[in-house]
Design a protein around this motif. Sequence first.
Motif, mmCIF file in Angstrom:
data_model
loop_
_atom_site.group_PDB
_atom_site.id
_atom_site.type_symbol
_atom_site.label_atom_id
_atom_site.label_comp_id
_atom_site.label_asym_id
_atom_site.label_seq_id
_atom_site.Cartn_x
_atom_site.Cartn_y
_atom_site.Cartn_z
ATOM 1 N N LEU A 25 -11.634 5.895 -2.885
ATOM 2 C CA LEU A 25 -10.680 5.875 -3.994
ATOM 3 C C LEU A 25 -9.469 6.753 -3.687
ATOM 4 O O LEU A 25 -8.331 6.411 -4.044
ATOM 5 C CB LEU A 25 -11.357 6.320 -5.297
ATOM 6 C CG LEU A 25 -12.398 5.342 -5.844
ATOM 7 C CD1 LEU A 25 -13.075 5.906 -7.089
ATOM 8 C CD2 LEU A 25 -11.770 3.977 -6.157
ATOM 9 N N ALA A 26 -9.708 7.874 -3.013
ATOM 10 C CA ALA A 26 -8.597 8.773 -2.656
ATOM 11 C C ALA A 26 -7.630 8.061 -1.714
ATOM 12 O O ALA A 26 -6.402 8.158 -1.856
ATOM 13 C CB ALA A 26 -9.151 10.040 -2.007
ATOM 14 N N LEU A 28 -7.116 4.815 -1.465
ATOM 15 C CA LEU A 28 -6.397 3.770 -2.200
ATOM 16 C C LEU A 28 -5.344 4.386 -3.118
ATOM 17 O O LEU A 28 -4.212 3.887 -3.213
ATOM 18 C CB LEU A 28 -7.378 2.918 -3.019
ATOM 19 C CG LEU A 28 -8.374 2.095 -2.195
ATOM 20 C CD1 LEU A 28 -9.306 1.316 -3.108
ATOM 21 C CD2 LEU A 28 -7.627 1.128 -1.269
ATOM 22 N N ALA A 29 -5.723 5.489 -3.781
ATOM 23 C CA ALA A 29 -4.785 6.141 -4.702
ATOM 24 C C ALA A 29 -3.581 6.681 -3.942
ATOM 25 O O ALA A 29 -2.426 6.527 -4.385
ATOM 26 C CB ALA A 29 -5.499 7.273 -5.457
ATOM 27 N N ALA A 30 -3.836 7.282 -2.773
ATOM 28 C CA ALA A 30 -2.729 7.830 -1.972
ATOM 29 C C ALA A 30 -1.770 6.711 -1.553
ATOM 30 O O ALA A 30 -0.541 6.884 -1.598
ATOM 31 C CB ALA A 30 -3.297 8.543 -0.747
ATOM 32 N N THR A 31 -2.342 5.564 -1.178
ATOM 33 C CA THR A 31 -1.503 4.423 -0.778
ATOM 34 C C THR A 31 -0.706 3.917 -1.976
ATOM 35 O O THR A 31 0.481 3.589 -1.862
ATOM 36 C CB THR A 31 -2.393 3.282 -0.214
ATOM 37 O OG1 THR A 31 -3.292 3.838 0.739
ATOM 38 C CG2 THR A 31 -1.568 2.189 0.439
ATOM 39 N N ALA A 32 -1.382 3.852 -3.132
ATOM 40 C CA ALA A 32 -0.742 3.289 -4.330
ATOM 41 C C ALA A 32 0.449 4.137 -4.788
ATOM 42 O O ALA A 32 1.456 3.598 -5.260
ATOM 43 C CB ALA A 32 -1.772 3.171 -5.450
ATOM 44 N N VAL A 33 0.361 5.462 -4.650
ATOM 45 C CA VAL A 33 1.442 6.313 -5.168
ATOM 46 C C VAL A 33 2.471 6.668 -4.077
ATOM 47 O O VAL A 33 3.425 7.401 -4.336
ATOM 48 C CB VAL A 33 0.905 7.622 -5.810
ATOM 49 C CG1 VAL A 33 -0.005 7.293 -6.983
ATOM 50 C CG2 VAL A 33 0.175 8.480 -4.788
ATOM 51 N N TYR A 34 2.260 6.146 -2.888
ATOM 52 C CA TYR A 34 3.152 6.500 -1.773
ATOM 53 C C TYR A 34 4.585 6.031 -2.028
ATOM 54 O O TYR A 34 5.553 6.727 -1.770
ATOM 55 C CB TYR A 34 2.620 5.890 -0.472
ATOM 56 C CG TYR A 34 3.446 6.259 0.738
ATOM 57 C CD1 TYR A 34 3.252 7.482 1.376
ATOM 58 C CD2 TYR A 34 4.435 5.407 1.217
ATOM 59 C CE1 TYR A 34 4.012 7.833 2.468
ATOM 60 C CE2 TYR A 34 5.206 5.749 2.305
ATOM 61 C CZ TYR A 34 4.994 6.955 2.931
ATOM 62 O OH TYR A 34 5.747 7.307 4.005
ATOM 63 N N LEU A 240 -1.270 -2.964 -0.465
ATOM 64 C CA LEU A 240 -1.760 -2.924 -1.849
ATOM 65 C C LEU A 240 -2.119 -4.317 -2.350
ATOM 66 O O LEU A 240 -3.103 -4.506 -3.068
ATOM 67 C CB LEU A 240 -0.713 -2.283 -2.762
ATOM 68 C CG LEU A 240 -0.578 -0.766 -2.630
ATOM 69 C CD1 LEU A 240 0.579 -0.255 -3.487
ATOM 70 C CD2 LEU A 240 -1.880 -0.071 -3.054
#
Lengths: 260, 219
Positions: A25-26, A28-34, A240
């Motif tokens: 999840l970390a 995916l979250a890092a990619t999503a907010v990049y 994403l």
Amino acid sequence: MTLRGSRWFWGLLAGITGAYLAFILAMLAATAVYSAPSDLWKALQSREIQHSIWLSLCTCTVTALLSLFIAIPSGYVLSRATFPGKSWVQAALDIPIVLPPMVMGLALLILFQTWFGRLLEKAVALTYTVNGVVLAQLVIGAAFAIRTMHGTFDHLSARPEEVAMTLGCSRARAAWLVTLPAARRGIFAAGTVAWARSMGEFGPILVFAGATRMKTEVLPTTVWLELSVGNLEAAVAVSLLMVVFAMIILVAVRRVGERV
Amino acid sequence: MIRFDKISWSAGSFALEEVSFAVPAGSYAVLMGRSGSGKTSLLEILCGLRTPSSGSLWIGDNEITSLSPGERGIGYVPQDGALFPTMTVRENIGFAQRIRGEPAAATKATVGSLAERLGIGAVLDRRPQNLSGGERQRVALGRALASRPQVLVLDEPLSALDEELREGLARLLKDIQRDLKLTTLHVTHHRQEAAQLADHVLRLENGAVVRESGPPQNG
């Protein structure tokens, strides 16, 4: 004592599972907010990326159907028939699963330099074409589908099929009327596995079908092409999108798999 | 009459060698024997699901050794019923007639009368997973009878049932066999079941079938 021991046991298992899940999840979250949403939206407006999305969806669907066409009979034979060298055949069918995908692509390319490959190429153009994308996805996707169908048929008793034969069915008709309907969940799972595996395929496509924009470019190729020119926003946007596709597939497998 | 004439068959280290025995026409024979003695294999050979390496099989005056399972005129009820899981009870029982392309009205009539006889009229639209053990075995019996067999072959059909259900279904089996004059070969472990049902009790011992009780056999 027992309860306490049990708590420790469950706690340890939950801890390992939770740590792994948190890591995923970390990522995916890092990619999503990049990137900012506007950058992502802009990337998805690109004609090249839209073509790549469309080509990925089409080729993966064709590959999934072709994989089932191979996997259903192969899985049935491996599960129901006894023949000399069966374990060798099983091992050979697993080769695409264990070999590095890039090696599979190279092997495909070399095959199509031989007289046999050239003969095939005269009938259907494959190297560096969209057909080649499907073939590169198929050699690996079908192996996963075969494994799924083999497991499915192994879990279905052969007895109802044998009873159908005593009632007047040929082996083929008994398989069609009795076993295949009972295997529908496995068929759905095998098709889904082949589709999802094809969506993520990169190495063999790059080697065998190339990475030509607006021609043989599929989503994983897009990520690689965009990264290679330093367009990180576009690479993240496509990544994403692939995460979204993966989530849809996983939810569909759970939901539909429970109903069929 | 069912006749096994010097039937041999092997799988891995297990072998049946030159097994011969006969079940007189219209009689109810129960075959007993230890687990792993080859009782189920003998039934499967009779049904055409396993191919013997030598010997011949006969039903009446017809040699059936080389016939396909569907051409032998055998109604087979395996141990677990082996109902078709995606079909309703109605479709299970009507399966043989559907395969033969018989008119839907004839199939409906057969299913209706068998369901009434077997006491499963209320569950015709259910699927096998929603049936009790006793109902499953009745449906399997109905499906076998709907094919109008010359011979009925039952592989431990009552073994998974409790005592009360077992006795009731055993009585039903015997009544149906008597009414239809069906030559029946039934495999079981239970002596009581054998005593209740059998005209002839056979025992499979060391690869040979010996007669334990019942009138003398011809052939």
